[in-house]
Write a protein that holds these residues in place. Structure first.
Motif, mmCIF file in Angstrom:
data_model
loop_
_atom_site.group_PDB
_atom_site.id
_atom_site.type_symbol
_atom_site.label_atom_id
_atom_site.label_comp_id
_atom_site.label_asym_id
_atom_site.label_seq_id
_atom_site.Cartn_x
_atom_site.Cartn_y
_atom_site.Cartn_z
ATOM 1 N N VAL A 46 0.712 -1.295 0.061
ATOM 2 C CA VAL A 46 0.054 0.076 0.135
ATOM 3 C C VAL A 46 0.830 1.443 0.193
ATOM 4 O O VAL A 46 2.082 1.509 0.623
ATOM 5 C CB VAL A 46 -0.969 -0.015 1.349
ATOM 6 N N GLY A 47 0.419 2.078 -0.641
ATOM 7 C CA GLY A 47 1.327 3.373 -0.814
ATOM 8 C C GLY A 47 2.541 3.469 -1.699
ATOM 9 O O GLY A 47 3.307 4.634 -1.789
ATOM 10 N N CYS A 48 2.650 2.447 -2.760
ATOM 11 C CA CYS A 48 3.610 2.293 -3.542
ATOM 12 C C CYS A 48 3.311 2.144 -4.722
ATOM 13 O O CYS A 48 2.186 1.630 -5.006
ATOM 14 C CB CYS A 48 4.710 1.273 -2.930
ATOM 15 N N TRP A 49 4.109 2.910 -5.756
ATOM 16 C CA TRP A 49 3.702 2.411 -7.156
ATOM 17 C C TRP A 49 3.781 0.899 -7.530
ATOM 18 O O TRP A 49 4.662 0.279 -7.157
ATOM 19 C CB TRP A 49 4.694 3.213 -8.081
ATOM 20 N N THR A 50 2.764 0.633 -8.156
ATOM 21 C CA THR A 50 2.496 -0.736 -8.371
ATOM 22 C C THR A 50 2.206 -0.981 -9.819
ATOM 23 O O THR A 50 1.210 -0.149 -10.326
ATOM 24 C CB THR A 50 1.537 -1.440 -7.470
ATOM 25 N N PRO A 51 2.454 -1.961 -10.335
ATOM 26 C CA PRO A 51 2.010 -2.328 -11.866
ATOM 27 C C PRO A 51 0.639 -2.954 -11.831
ATOM 28 O O PRO A 51 0.442 -3.966 -11.050
ATOM 29 C CB PRO A 51 3.083 -3.187 -12.522
ATOM 30 N N PHE A 52 -0.267 -2.615 -12.875
ATOM 31 C CA PHE A 52 -1.489 -3.115 -12.847
ATOM 32 C C PHE A 52 -2.008 -3.573 -14.208
ATOM 33 O O PHE A 52 -1.452 -2.831 -15.244
ATOM 34 C CB PHE A 52 -2.735 -2.290 -12.369
ATOM 35 N N GLU A 53 -2.161 -4.657 -14.594
ATOM 36 C CA GLU A 53 -2.461 -5.285 -15.590
ATOM 37 C C GLU A 53 -3.888 -5.450 -15.861
ATOM 38 O O GLU A 53 -4.617 -6.076 -15.178
ATOM 39 C CB GLU A 53 -1.623 -6.680 -16.117
ATOM 40 N N ILE A 54 -4.578 -4.704 -16.741
ATOM 41 C CA ILE A 54 -6.002 -4.690 -17.053
ATOM 42 C C ILE A 54 -6.344 -5.538 -18.325
ATOM 43 O O ILE A 54 -5.882 -4.676 -19.412
ATOM 44 C CB ILE A 54 -6.554 -3.446 -16.896
ATOM 45 N N THR A 55 -6.955 -6.483 -18.517
ATOM 46 C CA THR A 55 -7.502 -7.174 -19.553
ATOM 47 C C THR A 55 -8.912 -6.804 -20.121
ATOM 48 O O THR A 55 -9.602 -6.856 -19.341
ATOM 49 C CB THR A 55 -7.402 -8.715 -19.441
ATOM 50 N N LEU A 56 -8.978 -6.258 -21.268
ATOM 51 C CA LEU A 56 -10.209 -5.940 -22.016
ATOM 52 C C LEU A 56 -10.568 -6.837 -23.017
ATOM 53 O O LEU A 56 -9.624 -7.649 -23.793
ATOM 54 C CB LEU A 56 -9.979 -4.598 -22.683
#
Length: 508
Positions: A46-56
């Protein structure tokens, strides 16, 4: 319908309007948010830059637009990240596409909402919760330790060895799963990179955005444990990405080296391979070694370095000249302490608690440096906070004026109870005006800002890193468009780290 019934229905009507979603109804042709993957195998801080992968997945019609992720900061205020920022994404009919963006969640129980927006507005949205099983269930507090491995040098141990000590270890399958921007690794305490596999990942021996981001992350302050042994000639040729991280030049690969020095470095009582005192592994010999040799074989530190700690910008590279993940080290009981030594105590070190924090704490409620900074930025010269005792006193006075005092005035002085329509109105107006004037006098009418600048300079690499913390105080409710621009003295055409603009959260 009576006036009383209308008065009861109005709050319900307003609440329904306030809770109505600000998106259009999704049609069968709209793209769907199929999946959200967060962090490193689902683990992130929490509170740290994190990669998020969103599949469409597109519907029956092709679409073009932007992917958005809305998360709450530490104060619960929504923040939005859009990808790609430069150009929109396009999907054909029925096509699937995974978009990666980097954001940070500010609360352990804060939800995340993924959306797809085109020129008409938001056409598809999906909400994910952190306190339920799913994509965000692996969120960690900011005080936790997160170690990412490639090649599995830590995978041979039970996870309990780490979790019982507040450390989470994530073993990634290949370098392609690393983020392509360096700040996506902000929440990672250390990266352990092993190269002793039978099939070396091609991304480790050629230029790639992931390796470039990893090197930049180290330069900006990260810790990398680089284990190179039997495949040293393949992964450390001159000019290769990993050769830039090595603290010297590869000369040869040496076999059958004494194990006593390594056992002493790990403070291990068990011998690596019995009383023979030698272990059959390949060791990469480096020449012109830079940094501190903390373990070596032979007659001197420069003869055959086994473990070298060297600075790389603001970060550190721990070069291990053998393969930790291969036998006989893979089954050596002393490997636990060896790994902890290599990570500088980050694997099994004890976490600092409130009782062990040294120094003076000037801001109540905060025991760490970031909390102290946040508390100091909240203090504005010329702005006074209303104390609780004053609020309570004014509330008691207000109740007394509209109650017993008002009854006494209209009963004894005026002798007419209907005069309360006038006295009550005057009392409410007077207290409202007084509260406004009091707040205006305490807060003032000026827009104020507090700012702290910190500049780091590495003399060896001539790397400059600047961080600016700012807090803005507005005496009235308003919307501001904020931007950040570096000073001309710090601006550079080769600014490899780029610029990040984000909210400043509290620890935890």
């Amino acid at each position: 319908m009576s006036a009383r019934a209308v008065a009861q229905l109005l709050p319900m009507l307003f609440a329904a309007v306030a809770l109505a979603p600000a998106v259009r109804a999704e049609s069968p042709d709209a793209p769907q948010i199929v999946e959200l993957r967060a962090g490193f195998d689902g683990r992130f801080k929490v509170g740290c830059w994190t990669p998020f992968e969103i599949t469409l997945e597109a519907g029956r019609q092709p679409v073009t637009g932007h992917v958005e992720l809305i998360v709450a900061d530490c104060d619960g205020v929504p923040s939005r990240v859009q990808a790609p920022a430069s150009k929109p994404v396009s999907l054909g009919a029925g096509e699937k596409l995974t978009v990666t963006l980097i954001a940070k969640i500010g609360q352990l129980t804060g939800p995340a909402t993924a959306s797809f927006r085109d020129e008409r507005g938001i056409v598809s949205t999906r909400r994910f919760e952190t306190n339920r099983p799913g994509a965000l269930a692996g969120i960690l507090p900011s005080s936790a330790r997160l170690i990412v491995t490639l090649g599995g040098p830590l995978a041979s141990f039970e996870a309990d060895h780490f979790t019982q000590r507040g450390t989470t270890v994530v073993d990634l399958p290949d370098a392609g799963t690393l983020p392509s921007q360096w700040w996506g690794l902000e929440g990672v305490d250390a990266v352990v990179l092993a190269t002793g596999a039978d099939q070396v990942d091609p991304r480790l021996i050629s230029e790639s955005p992931q390796l470039a981001a990893l090197e930049q992350w180290v330069r900006m302050g990260g810790t990398l444990v680089l284990c190179v042994g039997r495949n040293a000639e393949l992964v450390l040729p001159a000019g290769s990405p990993l050769a830039r991280l090595a603290p010297g030049e590869l000369t040869e690969i040496v076999a059958r080296v004494p194990s006593g020095s390594l056992e002493a470095y790990a403070n291990a009582a068990d011998s690596i391979d019995g009383p023979a005192g030698r272990f059959l592994v390949d060791v990469a010999r480096l020449s012109d070694v830079r940094g501190k040799v903390v373990a070596y074989a032979g007659t001197g530190p420069r003869n055959l370095p086994l473990v070298v700690r060297s600075a790389h910008g603001f970060g550190e590279v721990v070069f291990v000249a053998f393969d930790v993940e291969r036998p006989p080290l893979a089954t050596w009981p002393g490997k636990l302490t060896l790994v902890d030594q290599l990570l500088g105590g980050k694997a099994f070190g004890t976490q600092q608690t409130d009782e062990t924090v040294g120094g003076q704490v000037s801001t109540l409620g905060f025991v760490d440096l970031s909390g102290q900074l946040r508390g100091a930025l909240d203090q504005f010269a010329g702005v006074w906070l209303v104390p609780f005792w004053l609020v309570a006193l004014l509330a008691v006075a207000y109740i007394a004026c509209i109650g017993p005092l008002d009854y006494f005035v209209v009963r004894r002085l005026f002798g007419r109870m209907e005069a309360t329509w006038i006295t009550f109105t005057v009392t409410v107006v007077a207290f409202s005006a007084g509260a406004y004037l009091l707040a205006y006098s305490l807060k003032g009418n000026e827009l104020r800002a507090n700012r702290v600048d910190l500049i780091d300079f590495d003399a060896e690499s001539r790397l400059v890193r600047g961080t600016s913390w700012s807090n803005l105080f507005s005496p009235k409710i308003a919307t501001y468009d904020l931007s950040l621009e570096p000073a001309k003295a710090l601006a550079s055409d080769d600014a490899s780290g780029g610029m990040l603009f984000s909210w400043f959260g509290l620890s935890g």
